[in-house]
Design an enzyme around this catalytic site. Structure first.
Site, PDB file in Angstrom:
ATOM      1  N   SER A  85       1.613  -5.015   6.902  1.00  0.00           N
ATOM      2  CA  SER A  85       0.511  -6.012   6.634  1.00  0.00           C
ATOM      3  C   SER A  85      -0.156  -5.569   5.332  1.00  0.00           C
ATOM      4  CB  SER A  85      -0.485  -5.978   7.743  1.00  0.00           C
ATOM      5  OG  SER A  85      -0.954  -4.665   8.018  1.00  0.00           O
ATOM      6  N   HIS A  90      -6.076  -2.703   5.161  1.00  0.00           N
ATOM      7  CA  HIS A  90      -5.769  -4.116   4.321  1.00  0.00           C
ATOM      8  C   HIS A  90      -6.543  -4.309   3.072  1.00  0.00           C
ATOM      9  CE1 HIS A  90      -4.791  -5.519   8.674  1.00  0.00           C
ATOM     10  NE2 HIS A  90      -3.733  -4.823   8.272  1.00  0.00           N
TER      11      HIS A  90
END
Length: 260
Positions: free
Chosen positions: A133, A186
């Site tokens: 991710s 992230h």
């Protein structure tokens, strides 16, 4: 709702998979293979994960392996589904060799090193992360900057939201809705993606003249099926055209699912 909405065409899926460029295929294969190996070889997951306090000269490899390892099948499948179309587009625009160099080098090293520095130096923590991710948000941020050039804003009711903020909004929403995701991880991936989209870090790829020489010397285009040459990219290496298409939506992020 039309019944065609629910129709699934396996031939289209098969055709799409067979059209995937070489580096995209290779990276997705490695991600799935490592997850499969981590089932019987339990210690493999801990070996590949990014554990900030475990980073040293002998374990720098973790900065490149952590995006390839996943906690479980759900974590894996969401990240693969989100990463594949983004990575395919990136390879089509930049070529197979630059994609390979970036995703086996600085696109793991830089956000991984930044995360480690922030965790150890600022937050005094040791949260383990793993998962592709971080690459998903890197690529989403890069796409967001290209889309921003053509469509600077989108509207929600009376409010105009800058297009480039879409990945940040998504990161924030996922951090609230999906348990055990790494908000900081992230953000580190997205930060590098913004720099790439703004053309500030194009120097991370060797000059095109060198890449062309390597391709010609090794005859990579002739020897490797699904190879994307530096000379045969979709848009051109430093002149990527702005896109008016909708930014691909990322499913659940996978950090702490990006660790336990």
């Amino acid at each position: 709702m039309p019944s065609s909405f629910f129709q699934f065409n396996p031939l289209r899926l098969r055709s799409y998979i067979f059209r995937l460029p070489l580096c995209t295929r290779a990276l997705i294969f490695v991600i799935v293979a490592l997850w499969a190996l981590s089932i019987p070889i339990i210690w493999l997951r801990e070996w590949a994960a990014l554990i900030p306090k475990e980073i040293g000269l002998a374990s720098l490899y973790r900065l490149n392996t952590f995006p390839l390892m996943h906690l479980g099948f759900v974590h894996l499948i969401f990240n693969v589904l989100a990463l594949t179309p983004l990575l395919e587009r990136f390879e089509a625009e930049n070529g197979t060799l630059p994609t390979l160099l970036l995703f086996t080098g600085p696109f793991g090293l830089i956000p991984g090193a930044l995360y480690t520095l922030l965790e150890r130096g600022v937050f005094r923590s040791n949260t383990t992360i793993m998962g592709a991710s971080i690459w998903v948000f890197l690529l989403l941020s890069s796409e967001a900057m290209k889309t921003h050039k053509a469509n600077p804003n989108f509207s929600i009711g009376p409010y105009k939201i800058p297009t480039w903020t879409t990945p940040l909004i998504l990161i924030l929403v996922i951090s609230f809705l999906v348990p055990n995701t790494s908000f900081l991880g992230h953000l580190c991936g997205a930060g590098l993606g913004y720099l790439w989209g703004l053309n500030y870090i194009k120097f991370l790829v060797p000059p095109e003249k060198i890449l062309r020489w390597i391709e010609a010397k090794l005859n990579l285009l002739g020897r490797l099926p699904h190879y994307v040459s530096v000379d045969q990219k979709t848009y051109g290496r430093y002149g990527v055209l702005p896109s008016t298409s909708t930014i691909p939506r990322s499913p659940e992020g996978g950090g702490v699912r990006l660790g336990p």
